[in-house]
Design a protein around this motif. Structure first.
Motif, PDB file in Angstrom:
ATOM      1  N   GLY A   1       0.788  -1.223   0.000  1.00  0.00           N
ATOM      2  CA  GLY A   1       0.000   0.000   0.000  1.00  0.00           C
ATOM      3  C   GLY A   1       0.819   1.272   0.000  1.00  0.00           C
ATOM      4  O   GLY A   1       0.275   2.358  -0.244  1.00  0.00           O
ATOM      5  N   ASP A   2       2.140   1.172   0.264  1.00  0.00           N
ATOM      6  CA  ASP A   2       2.990   2.369   0.220  1.00  0.00           C
ATOM      7  C   ASP A   2       3.175   2.815  -1.231  1.00  0.00           C
ATOM      8  O   ASP A   2       3.238   1.976  -2.147  1.00  0.00           O
ATOM      9  N   PRO A   3       3.311   4.131  -1.477  1.00  0.00           N
ATOM     10  CA  PRO A   3       3.619   4.590  -2.844  1.00  0.00           C
ATOM     11  C   PRO A   3       4.932   3.982  -3.316  1.00  0.00           C
ATOM     12  O   PRO A   3       5.908   3.915  -2.568  1.00  0.00           O
ATOM     13  N   ALA A   4       4.957   3.531  -4.569  1.00  0.00           N
ATOM     14  CA  ALA A   4       6.167   2.914  -5.119  1.00  0.00           C
ATOM     15  C   ALA A   4       7.164   4.004  -5.478  1.00  0.00           C
ATOM     16  O   ALA A   4       6.867   4.886  -6.286  1.00  0.00           O
ATOM     17  N   THR A   5       8.342   3.915  -4.875  1.00  0.00           N
ATOM     18  CA  THR A   5       9.367   4.941  -5.094  1.00  0.00           C
ATOM     19  C   THR A   5      10.667   4.378  -5.659  1.00  0.00           C
ATOM     20  O   THR A   5      11.459   5.124  -6.233  1.00  0.00           O
ATOM     21  N   HIS A   6      10.920   3.063  -5.485  1.00  0.00           N
ATOM     22  CA  HIS A   6      12.200   2.484  -5.876  1.00  0.00           C
ATOM     23  C   HIS A   6      12.021   1.116  -6.528  1.00  0.00           C
ATOM     24  O   HIS A   6      11.045   0.400  -6.259  1.00  0.00           O
ATOM     25  N   PHE A   7      12.995   0.811  -7.359  1.00  0.00           N
ATOM     26  CA  PHE A   7      13.193  -0.537  -7.901  1.00  0.00           C
ATOM     27  C   PHE A   7      14.392  -1.114  -7.151  1.00  0.00           C
ATOM     28  O   PHE A   7      15.420  -0.451  -7.003  1.00  0.00           O
ATOM     29  N   TYR A   8      14.243  -2.363  -6.668  1.00  0.00           N
ATOM     30  CA  TYR A   8      15.281  -2.927  -5.805  1.00  0.00           C
ATOM     31  C   TYR A   8      15.912  -4.158  -6.457  1.00  0.00           C
ATOM     32  O   TYR A   8      15.206  -5.027  -6.991  1.00  0.00           O
ATOM     33  N   VAL A   9      17.223  -4.206  -6.391  1.00  0.00           N
ATOM     34  CA  VAL A   9      17.979  -5.360  -6.873  1.00  0.00           C
ATOM     35  C   VAL A   9      18.644  -6.012  -5.671  1.00  0.00           C
ATOM     36  O   VAL A   9      19.309  -5.329  -4.873  1.00  0.00           O
ATOM     37  N   LEU A  10      18.442  -7.307  -5.522  1.00  0.00           N
ATOM     38  CA  LEU A  10      18.986  -8.035  -4.373  1.00  0.00           C
ATOM     39  C   LEU A  10      20.451  -8.374  -4.634  1.00  0.00           C
ATOM     40  O   LEU A  10      20.778  -9.122  -5.558  1.00  0.00           O
ATOM     41  N   LEU A  11      21.330  -7.810  -3.809  1.00  0.00           N
ATOM     42  CA  LEU A  11      22.764  -8.068  -3.932  1.00  0.00           C
ATOM     43  C   LEU A  11      23.235  -9.186  -3.013  1.00  0.00           C
ATOM     44  O   LEU A  11      24.145  -9.942  -3.348  1.00  0.00           O
ATOM     45  N   LYS A  12      22.600  -9.296  -1.851  1.00  0.00           N
ATOM     46  CA  LYS A  12      23.022 -10.288  -0.874  1.00  0.00           C
ATOM     47  C   LYS A  12      21.857 -10.602   0.058  1.00  0.00           C
ATOM     48  O   LYS A  12      21.089  -9.714   0.426  1.00  0.00           O
TER      49      LYS A  12
END
Length: 495
Positions: free
Chosen positions: A58-69
């Motif tokens: 429900g939070d506004p989408a602000t970022h795209f996340y890439v899993l590094l670890k």
């Protein structure tokens, strides 16, 4: 975000190690050195500890996340229950590749709400020490333009996620429909089942009393008195029940008959008093009909009559409960379409009625208006799936009315289509929201009360499986959802 001075201060060796680390991720495997350097400067690494929340449903989408670890656990609150949707891990475990999950899907998240300019549709939480690369929304958009190779990996994963979410939602809808069916059936069966239980428990003692009173009455009555009592009982049973009787008048009449019978020595006057009162027969009528019986045996006559009426009342309860149970079983069969081919010719009106029966507990505070056109043709399709559509649309309508209001169901022919219109008197759908209600993952409900896929799946069932349409129009106090299905049954639908 990593600032420019820090980026410039990096040594060539550090840059090489950073590029190598990013290029190990399938999403970035074909990016050039310049593209990787740009991404490193534009995004930032964000460490998370066990239990830290990356984003919330429900939070506004602000970022795209890439899993590094590390690992991210993705969950969603559905109807008050926390459901595990998936796990993203740099070291996937057996079972983490559920539903054919692509390996690349483990390494990034958050793209869908950014592409739809919406909100996050689930909650992501770190499991153990985790590190992500956080790309702001504009950086994500720029990356898709500047790095075309990213799209070749991202788009298939995006398609898989949408399909997987729809499958999960469809399975959830099936479970919900089964729950609705079970709850409705249990609720509706409770009354006739309880009546059968009570009648069965009371019938044995009642038959014992009937035998005792019959034996006593036979021993004290003359042949004429036995004949007169039989005529009296026959007249009682032929007299129809009164309609719309005032409850206070009914109680007064019942008390008066019971008092009169007790004064004449009746041991159990209640069954007699109840039966007479329900038929509008009062104390005067009883006194006149028993005047032909000797005063010394009136009590035995009244006991025999009361015992016989009690036994008949119990058998009537058993007799009426059976058809009610059969009707409920038939409604359940119509709702679930048990023992029938998936694609068949069926009556839409029957499906609506079966759905209302199954949802009756939820409709306790709702006034239902039926406006069914007569002689509607049958349609050919998948009735079980359409019943899920009716369940979803009616459930949304009840929710919009907060459980109180008027629900209108209308059926009619519109050209070559059979139209089903469902109206509620709730708060309405805002004009800026109305064009989006059939989009996947779009919901106006509070977090935990909807998945954003109910109307989307309903639309797919109507359009793709039945070649029809699902539209909406709304104003405060009046919202219409309109389903149109070809009446000729020629649409084959998707498998």
């Amino acid at each position: 975000m990593t600032n420019t001075s820090t980026a410039k201060a990096r040594t060539p060796g550090a840059n090489i190690r950073r590029r190598t680390r990013l290029r190990e991720i399938e999403l970035f495997a074909e990016m050039t050195d310049d593209q990787l350097d740009w991404l490193s400067e534009a995004a930032e690494e964000r460490p998370l500890e066990d239990g830290d929340t990356l984003f919330r449903d429900g939070d506004p989408a602000t970022h795209f996340y890439v899993l590094l670890k590390g690992e991210l656990v993705v969950t969603k609150l559905v109807d008050g229950r926390e459901e595990l949707l998936t796990r993203h891990s740099t070291r996937p475990r057996p079972g983490d590749g559920h539903d054919g999950k692509p390996s690349a899907a483990h390494r990034f998240t958050g793209e869908l709400p950014l592409l739809t300019d919406g909100r996050y549709v689930a909650t992501a939480t770190a499991s153990g020490h985790t590190v992500v690369l956080a790309c702001p929304k504009q950086v994500f958009y720029d990356m898709l333009v500047r790095c075309p190779t990213v799209a070749r990996v991202l788009l298939p994963v995006l398609a898989w996620r949408i399909t997987s979410s729809e499958i999960q939602a469809r399975n959830r809808a099936t479970v919900t429909a089964l729950g609705t069916l079970a709850a409705g059936l249990a609720h509706e069966l409770n009354n006739p089942a309880a009546a059968v239980t009570r009648a069965a428990q009371d019938l044995g003692p009642a038959l014992d009393r009937l035998g005792e009173t019959a034996q006593h009455w036979g021993s004290v009555a003359t042949a004429h008195e036995r004949s007169d009592l039989s005529a009296l009982i026959g007249e009682i049973l032929r007299t129809p029940l009164t309609a719309d009787s005032d409850p206070f008048d009914l109680t007064d009449r019942e008390d008066a008959v019971a008092d009169w019978a007790a004064e004449r020595g009746a041991a159990r006057p209640a069954p007699l008093a109840t039966t007479l009162a329900e038929r509008g027969l009062d104390r005067s009528w009883a006194a006149a009909r028993t005047a032909v019986i000797r005063p010394g045996v009136v009590a035995a006559a009244l006991d025999q009559t009361s015992a016989l009426l009690e036994a008949r009342a119990l058998t009537d309860q058993l007799r009426s409960a059976g058809p009610r149970i059969s009707a409920l079983v038939a409604a359940t069969r119509d709702y679930a379409n048990l023992d029938r081919a998936p694609r068949q010719e069926f009556s839409v009106t029957d499906g609506l009625e079966a759905t209302l029966t199954m949802m009756r507990p939820q409709l306790a505070g709702v006034r239902i208006v039926r406006d069914y056109a007569p002689d509607l043709p049958a349609v050919t399709g998948y009735p079980t799936e359409l019943n899920q559509v009716w369940t979803n649309l009616i459930d949304n309508a009840v929710d919009a009315m907060d459980g109180n209001g008027t629900l209108t169901l209308r059926t009619c022919l519109q050209g070559g289509c059979l139209a089903v219109e469902i109206r509620d008197t709730g708060h309405g759908i805002p004009a800026d929201v109305l064009p989006r209600i059939f989009e996947p993952f779009y919901t106006t409900k509070d977090v935990g009360k909807g998945t954003g896929l109910g109307l989307h799946l309903s639309c797919r069932i109507v359009t793709q499986r039945h070649g029809g349409s699902l539209t909406a129009r709304s104003a405060p106090g009046s919202t219409w959802l309109v389903v149109r299905i070809p009446a000729n049954g020629n649409h084959e639908g998707d498998a």
